[in-house]
Design an enzyme around this catalytic site. Structure first.
Site, PDB file in Angstrom:
ATOM      1  N   ARG A 250       0.850  -1.187   0.000  1.00 15.58           N
ATOM      2  CA  ARG A 250       0.000   0.000   0.000  1.00 15.58           C
ATOM      3  C   ARG A 250       0.893   1.248   0.000  1.00 15.58           C
ATOM      4  O   ARG A 250       1.975   1.239   0.570  1.00 15.58           O
ATOM      5  CB  ARG A 250      -0.899   0.011   1.235  1.00 15.58           C
TER       6      ARG A 250
ATOM      7  N   TYR B  11      -1.641  -3.496  -6.934  1.00 18.35           N
ATOM      8  CA  TYR B  11      -1.349  -4.342  -5.775  1.00 18.35           C
ATOM      9  C   TYR B  11      -2.316  -4.165  -4.606  1.00 18.35           C
ATOM     10  O   TYR B  11      -2.607  -3.048  -4.194  1.00 18.35           O
ATOM     11  CB  TYR B  11       0.066  -4.058  -5.268  1.00 18.35           C
TER      12      TYR B  11
ATOM     13  N   LYS C   7      -9.525  -2.081   1.815  1.00 12.38           N
ATOM     14  CA  LYS C   7      -9.154  -0.943   2.658  1.00 12.38           C
ATOM     15  C   LYS C   7      -9.924   0.323   2.252  1.00 12.38           C
ATOM     16  O   LYS C   7     -10.340   1.106   3.101  1.00 12.38           O
ATOM     17  CB  LYS C   7      -7.654  -0.691   2.563  1.00 12.38           C
TER      18      LYS C   7
ATOM     19  N   HIS D  96     -10.669  -2.103  11.658  1.00 12.31           N
ATOM     20  CA  HIS D  96      -9.585  -2.965  11.176  1.00 12.31           C
ATOM     21  C   HIS D  96      -9.386  -4.074  12.212  1.00 12.31           C
ATOM     22  O   HIS D  96      -8.422  -4.079  12.962  1.00 12.31           O
ATOM     23  CB  HIS D  96      -8.324  -2.098  11.034  1.00 12.31           C
TER      24      HIS D  96
ATOM     25  N   SER E 102      -1.331  -3.574  10.759  1.00 11.75           N
ATOM     26  CA  SER E 102      -1.030  -4.501   9.669  1.00 11.75           C
ATOM     27  C   SER E 102       0.191  -5.370  10.005  1.00 11.75           C
ATOM     28  O   SER E 102       1.168  -4.874  10.565  1.00 11.75           O
ATOM     29  CB  SER E 102      -0.719  -3.717   8.401  1.00 11.75           C
TER      30      SER E 102
ATOM     31  N   CYS F 207       0.634  -7.728  12.189  1.00  8.66           N
ATOM     32  CA  CYS F 207       0.926  -7.986  13.609  1.00  8.66           C
ATOM     33  C   CYS F 207       0.206  -9.242  14.098  1.00  8.66           C
ATOM     34  O   CYS F 207      -0.033  -9.400  15.295  1.00  8.66           O
ATOM     35  CB  CYS F 207       0.532  -6.797  14.478  1.00  8.66           C
ATOM     36  N   GLY F 208      -0.218 -10.097  13.178  1.00 12.26           N
ATOM     37  CA  GLY F 208      -0.734 -11.400  13.606  1.00 12.26           C
ATOM     38  C   GLY F 208      -2.249 -11.502  13.711  1.00 12.26           C
ATOM     39  O   GLY F 208      -2.745 -12.367  14.439  1.00 12.26           O
TER      40      GLY F 208
ATOM     41  N   ASP G 195      -9.487  -9.596   9.139  1.00  9.76           N
ATOM     42  CA  ASP G 195      -8.931  -8.259   8.877  1.00  9.76           C
ATOM     43  C   ASP G 195      -9.889  -7.099   9.164  1.00  9.76           C
ATOM     44  O   ASP G 195      -9.455  -6.059   9.615  1.00  9.76           O
ATOM     45  CB  ASP G 195      -8.453  -8.181   7.420  1.00  9.76           C
TER      46      ASP G 195
ATOM     47  N   ARG H 240       1.877 -12.148  -0.493  1.00  7.49           N
ATOM     48  CA  ARG H 240       0.532 -12.461   0.018  1.00  7.49           C
ATOM     49  C   ARG H 240      -0.040 -13.738  -0.569  1.00  7.49           C
ATOM     50  O   ARG H 240       0.248 -14.103  -1.701  1.00  7.49           O
ATOM     51  CB  ARG H 240      -0.420 -11.318  -0.367  1.00  7.49           C
TER      52      ARG H 240
END
Ligand code: OXD
Ligand code: MN
Length: 598
Positions: A73, A212, A221, A241, A263, A265-266, A288, A380
């Site tokens: 992004r 992308y 998003k 989020h 983003s 972070c698991g 997400d 990804r």
């Protein structure tokens, strides 16, 4: 598919208008069928964008590498074009809507020459759900069309539900018109001219130059967070989020939790966690994004607006997240990972042993001695959510699932404790506002820097974040609301040698068990300056190579360090000027006082 399948006047007029502006060779309406998907993937294989993976390894799946200048992004190229700059606020790039439209109109003029223009109706959320909304993306990228078929509900069924209703128009182009007989490249993009643009008041999205992820799959998003957060404030709900998970205790009692982490972070790992405690079960609703609206009973009900995962590949393995690996066994797209000689994919962390030879994400030959990454750190997988072995029974329930707890967290190496609970909703809002994390690879920027990322929404809030904080405080004042409890977690504490102090992954169930217990009075807590924290023995360490003493170290409240953090928070808050809610100033004052008195 022909446009006779809709009579929606706004849609027909918009498609015509875009066709005239962008001059594609042809217009194709996506119906969402399997045949159509095969036609699109065949086209992408022919153009060299996709490599079909070995059917025995990953059936019906494709490998794809982007242009190295188009891998994440682009926050500095992302714009919120509200009428007034103060409505975009200090954390967004504002641009005058009229001037931006002029710029975009000139960029989009003729930009689809030589290409097909795909019209993709999609629903964010289960079809027909009161919490869901419809969007239509027009794009000149078949890669985007394929990805949206996995990550959203798309095609004719959406037009049937849309009828004459309203939708969010999402216009996308890779920004590379083709001259007659000009050969295309595998990943067209216009790296010098990326524009990811939102018009919140008009509820419209225009994206140019990037193919992308969140720059191009506009339902995610751009719509489900930036435009939806604006709509949510107007209409009294929350677009966040957050992952959504179901958690069932050994007695069969089930609750749902939502969690916001920045983003990479698991979130995907937590959403699909394999519990190390016997007889506890975690099931996935989303990994997400959560849209939450009040039900008649005053509870917040959440849906996952997406239908697939667009997960960060590196670090994902049968050890760290078996359910993600099992979700991507087929019908998936892999972008910027590495390719094995036998037509499978690989990324750092997938296996303990590195393969002897690979083609890396740049297309170069790679061996374990190579200095380059095999997979890009933001590579990804795109996989259908219904392939997840632990997908929740109610993940497509149009009513959503009732949320009992909300978790915030970031990636912090020092002093932020493993878990603490808010005293009430306003305090929880404060906790959301102070989320900060070390920079990861999901967006461009220096990895490792500490960044404030309030509510993990910093790059995704479609309006002034000060107003967003106030919206959260206001949600807490709604009459008759039965609000979830709020918690802060940090799995990422390290010792002086840089080793993680808490094992994380499946062991995080022990923290979730305590949180579960806090929602039904089964777990004990003590009041600290930060919030409620687990009493001795309240976190179940059974059969774990981890002692209560070690636990106390990562539950410790370091008064001096927190007093320094208070200063830092005040400094951060300054940027919101008069939009900073008084309710948050009160919270930071109260924290300081509690720390001084502790
Ligand atoms: C994502 C992100 O891709 O947050 O989910 O960057
Ligand atoms: Mn995300």
């Amino acid at each position: 598919m022909s446009d006779t399948l809709t009579t929606n006047k706004k849609l027909l007029a918009w498609v015509k208008e875009v066709e005239q502006l962008c001059s594609p060779d042809s217009v194709y309406w996506c119906n969402g069928s399997q045949e159509e998907y095969t036609m699109l993937t065949d086209t992408l294989v022919k153009s060299g964008t996709f490599v079909k993976l070995n059917e025995d390894k990953k059936p019906n799946s494709f490998y794809c590498k982007s242009d190295p200048a188009d891998v994440a992004r682009v926050e500095d190229r992302t714009f919120i074009c509200s009428e007034k700059p103060e409505d975009a606020g200090p954390t967004n790039n504002w641009f005058d809507p009229k001037a931006m439209k002029e710029k975009l109109n000139s960029l989009f003029k003729g930009c689809m020459k030589g290409r097909t223009m795909y019209v993709i109706p999609f629903s964010m959320g289960p079809l027909g759900s009161d919490i869901a909304y419809i969007g239509v993306e027009i794009t000149d990228s078949a890669y985007v069309a394929c990805s949206l078929r996995i990550t959203t509900r798309m095609g004719k069924k959406v037009l049937d539900i849309l009828g004459d209703g309203d939708f969010v128009p999402c216009l996308h182009s890779v920004g590379v018109p083709l001259k007659a007989n000009q050969e295309d490249v595998a990943w067209p993009c216009n790296a010098e001219n990326k524009y990811i643009v939102h018009f919140p008041e008009e509820k419209a999205i225009w994206s140019f130059g990037s193919g992308y992820g969140g720059n191009a799959l506009l339902g995610k998003k751009c719509f489900a967070l930036r435009i939806a957060s604006y709509m949510a404030r107007q209409e009294g709900w929350l677009a966040e989020h957050m992952l959504i998970l179901g958690i069932t205790n050994p007695e069969g009692e089930k609750k749902y939790m939502a969690a916001a982490f920045p983003s990479a972070c698991g979130k995907t790992n937590l959403a699909m966690l394999t519990p190390s405690l016997p007889d506890w079960k975690i099931e996935t609703v989303g990994d997400d994004i959560a849209w939450m609206k009040f039900g008649d009973d005053g509870k917040l009900y959440a849906i996952n607006p997406e239908a697939g995962f667009f997960g960060v590949a590196p670090g994902t393995s049968m050890h760290t997240n078996p359910n993600a690996i099992l979700s991507l066994h087929s019908n998936s797209i892999f972008t910027n990972v590495a390719l094995t000689p036998d037509g499978d994919v690989w990324w750092e962390g997938l296996t303990k042993e590195k393969p002897a030879k690979l083609t890396n994400w740049l297309g170069n030959e790679w061996t374990p001695d190579s200095s380059e990454y095999a997979a890009h750190p933001n590579s990804r997988f795109t996989a259908p959510a219904n392939q997840c072995p632990v997908i929740d029974d109610r993940w497509e329930d149009p009513k959503g699932v009732p949320i009992s707890a909300i978790l915030f967290g970031g990636r912090r190496e020092s002093f932020v404790p493993l878990v603490y609970e808010a005293f009430d909703w306003s305090h929880g809002t404060f906790m959301g506002s102070i989320v900060s994390s070390e920079q990861t690879a999901a967006s461009e920027g220096k990895v490792g820097n500490i960044c404030h990322d309030p509510f993990a929404m910093l790059p995704f809030c479609g309006y002034n974040m000060g107003d967003y904080f106030q919206h959260w405080l206001d949600i807490g004042k709604k009459e008759g609301a039965h609000l979830p409890k709020i918690f802060y977690v940090n799995w990422f504490r390290k010792d002086e040698n840089g080793r993680f102090l808490w094992p994380g992954f499946g062991e995080n169930i022990r923290v979730l068990k305590w949180i579960f217990g806090r929602t039904n009075e089964a777990a004990t807590a003590e009041k600290t300056a930060l919030g409620y924290m687990p009493t001795k023995g309240a976190i179940d360490l059974t059969d774990m190579d981890f002692t209560e003493d070690e636990l106390r170290k990562i539950l410790n409240v370091d008064k001096e360090r927190w007093l320094a953090e208070v200063k830092e928070i005040r400094e951060f808050y300054k940027k919101f000027e008069n939009k900073l809610p008084k309710g948050l100033t009160k919270q930071v004052d109260a924290l300081e006082l509690r720390l001084k008195n502790s």
